[in-house]
Write a protein that holds these residues in place. Structure first.
Motif, PDB file in Angstrom:
ATOM      1  N   ALA A  18       4.693  -3.452  -6.173  1.00  0.00           N
ATOM      2  CA  ALA A  18       3.583  -2.726  -5.554  1.00  0.00           C
ATOM      3  C   ALA A  18       3.435  -3.121  -4.087  1.00  0.00           C
ATOM      4  N   LEU A  19       3.570  -4.412  -3.801  1.00  0.00           N
ATOM      5  CA  LEU A  19       3.489  -4.869  -2.417  1.00  0.00           C
ATOM      6  C   LEU A  19       4.603  -4.268  -1.573  1.00  0.00           C
ATOM      7  N   TRP A  20       5.817  -4.272  -2.085  1.00  0.00           N
ATOM      8  CA  TRP A  20       6.934  -3.685  -1.355  1.00  0.00           C
ATOM      9  C   TRP A  20       6.709  -2.202  -1.108  1.00  0.00           C
ATOM     10  N   THR A  21       6.130  -1.511  -2.079  1.00  0.00           N
ATOM     11  CA  THR A  21       5.867  -0.080  -1.925  1.00  0.00           C
ATOM     12  C   THR A  21       4.889   0.178  -0.789  1.00  0.00           C
ATOM     13  N   VAL A  22       3.757  -0.535  -0.785  1.00  0.00           N
ATOM     14  CA  VAL A  22       2.769  -0.284   0.262  1.00  0.00           C
ATOM     15  C   VAL A  22       3.268  -0.754   1.626  1.00  0.00           C
TER      16      VAL A  22
END
Length: 65
Positions: A18-22
């Protein structure tokens, strides 16, 4: 113990994905990953893998109990 390991790794994969996505979408700045499209693609893939690992960990814990 195998179920706990899968649950921990699955949860970690979901959070990191999720962090990589945002970051890839540009919502979190201050990184080399910011606004890089590749991280907006790798992130959701990691989230799905993490969810599958969580499912497997929950399933293995239920069968032993």
């Amino acid at each position: 113990m195998k179920g706990w390991l899968a649950l921990t790794l699955g949860l970690l994969a979901v959070v990191v994905g999720a962090l990589w996505t945002v970051q890839g979408l540009g919502y979190v700045s201050g990184s080399l990953m910011t606004d890089q499209r590749i991280w907006a693609v790798i992130g959701p893939v990691l989230v799905v893998a993490g969810l599958a690992t969580l499912w497997w960990g929950l399933r293995s814990r239920r069968h032993r109990a």
